[in-house]
Motif scaffolding. Sequence first.
Motif, PDB file in Angstrom:
ATOM      1  N   ARG A 165      -3.359 -15.296   3.710  1.00 47.24           N
ATOM      2  CA  ARG A 165      -1.627 -15.495   3.751  1.00 47.24           C
ATOM      3  C   ARG A 165      -1.073 -15.732   2.394  1.00 47.24           C
ATOM      4  NH1 ARG A 165      -0.132 -15.451   8.936  1.00 47.24           N
ATOM      5  NH2 ARG A 165      -1.510 -15.773  10.469  1.00 47.24           N
TER       6      ARG A 165
ATOM      7  N   SER B 186      -7.412   0.260  11.161  1.00 47.29           N
ATOM      8  CA  SER B 186      -7.022  -0.956  11.037  1.00 47.29           C
ATOM      9  C   SER B 186      -7.270  -1.788  12.210  1.00 47.29           C
ATOM     10  CB  SER B 186      -5.380  -1.000  10.670  1.00 47.29           C
ATOM     11  OG  SER B 186      -4.784  -2.172  10.678  1.00 47.29           O
TER      12      SER B 186
ATOM     13  N   GLU C  18      -2.656  -4.620  10.583  1.00 50.16           N
ATOM     14  CA  GLU C  18      -1.911  -3.558  10.848  1.00 50.16           C
ATOM     15  C   GLU C  18      -0.641  -3.879  10.200  1.00 50.16           C
ATOM     16  OE1 GLU C  18      -0.119  -0.247  13.946  1.00 50.16           O
ATOM     17  OE2 GLU C  18      -1.504  -1.784  14.722  1.00 50.16           O
ATOM     18  N   SER C  19       0.046  -5.106  10.145  1.00 54.04           N
ATOM     19  CA  SER C  19       1.217  -5.208   9.688  1.00 54.04           C
ATOM     20  C   SER C  19       1.370  -5.296   8.227  1.00 54.04           C
ATOM     21  CB  SER C  19       1.835  -6.621  10.095  1.00 54.04           C
ATOM     22  OG  SER C  19       0.912  -7.589   9.928  1.00 54.04           O
ATOM     23  N   VAL C  20       0.102  -5.652   7.563  1.00 52.36           N
ATOM     24  CA  VAL C  20       0.011  -5.638   6.208  1.00 52.36           C
ATOM     25  C   VAL C  20       0.001  -4.143   5.725  1.00 52.36           C
ATOM     26  CG1 VAL C  20      -1.566  -6.227   4.274  1.00 52.36           C
ATOM     27  CG2 VAL C  20      -1.249  -7.684   6.012  1.00 52.36           C
ATOM     28  N   TYR C  21      -0.683  -3.310   6.488  1.00 50.20           N
ATOM     29  CA  TYR C  21      -0.572  -1.809   6.168  1.00 50.20           C
ATOM     30  C   TYR C  21       0.358  -1.320   6.284  1.00 50.20           C
ATOM     31  CZ  TYR C  21      -5.806  -2.846   5.704  1.00 50.20           C
ATOM     32  OH  TYR C  21      -6.930  -3.102   5.275  1.00 50.20           O
ATOM     33  N   ARG C  22       1.240  -1.463   7.225  1.00 49.89           N
ATOM     34  CA  ARG C  22       2.473  -1.117   7.439  1.00 49.89           C
ATOM     35  C   ARG C  22       3.700  -1.375   6.415  1.00 49.89           C
ATOM     36  NH1 ARG C  22       4.294   1.324  12.160  1.00 49.89           N
ATOM     37  NH2 ARG C  22       2.483   1.476  14.009  1.00 49.89           N
ATOM     38  N   SER C  23       3.356  -2.484   5.938  1.00 48.79           N
ATOM     39  CA  SER C  23       4.244  -3.017   4.861  1.00 48.79           C
ATOM     40  C   SER C  23       4.163  -2.230   3.617  1.00 48.79           C
ATOM     41  CB  SER C  23       4.134  -4.583   4.635  1.00 48.79           C
ATOM     42  OG  SER C  23       3.005  -4.595   3.980  1.00 48.79           O
TER      43      SER C  23
ATOM     44  N   ARG D 146       1.116   4.404   7.885  1.00 47.24           N
ATOM     45  CA  ARG D 146       1.603   4.696   9.416  1.00 47.24           C
ATOM     46  C   ARG D 146       0.495   5.606  10.308  1.00 47.24           C
ATOM     47  NH1 ARG D 146       4.627   1.832   7.712  1.00 47.24           N
ATOM     48  NH2 ARG D 146       6.794   1.933   7.403  1.00 47.24           N
TER      49      ARG D 146
END
Length: 244
Positions: free
Chosen positions: A193, A220, A225-230, A234
């Motif tokens: 974090r 992922s 997954e949220s880190v990679y989306r940021s 996709r």
Amino acid sequence: MKPLDTVLAAHRAYLLGWNIGVAGGPGHPTYRSDVPHAPLNGVLRVVGRTPQDALSEARTRLHGVPRIWWVGPESDAGTADGLVSLGAAQVARMPIMTVGIGAVPEVPTPAGVRIAETADLATFVPAYARVSGIPADGVAATIEREKAFTGEGTVLRLAGHLDDGRIVATAVAWISHGLVTLYFVGTQPAQRRRGIGAAMTRAALTLAAERGARTAALTSTAVAESVYRSLGFRPVGEFRLLTF
């Protein structure tokens, strides 16, 4: 962007680089590292084989090691459900994600962290083992397999160090088939974090771009997954991971 079949071919090439012994044919490729960690022993696809025949062969080839089955877009339709009906158990669904490296934003490296390539497997492997679940008694075997890696491509290993030299994060960048695929991206629990994982990912993509890669891919976990989306990744497909 590279087509999905190229992404899958690069993924196969990396995992087959861990293999010792017979790897199986193109319709049923298996890989066995003898490391006691399921993702490093497994089956990569099934084409033109019944689930029962494929499962029987896989159990013989991978007897005695923890293992998984990557059932993805290039396996015959119905493979996963057929294997489950024969006793395999689904343990996860993992998105296959890609991004054009040029579209990934810059990410600042957190204060007190230095990211650099490393060839020191004696410290690098234990660091990613702690995060990825490789048991302590499997670290020595993992180091030996890393030394003997035979995949057709380029492996870049990145470590995130604190000022006192401790490795708090890792990433492996695999350049093959004209793209880079990421593995063993992880941060030690006490340092999470802080944005270290995103910084490690961006650093790996920068190095890969310097070597000609223009597309990045990875699989992922739900947590990451949220880190990679940021960063712009996709989903372009999905693996169902099975144990057997």
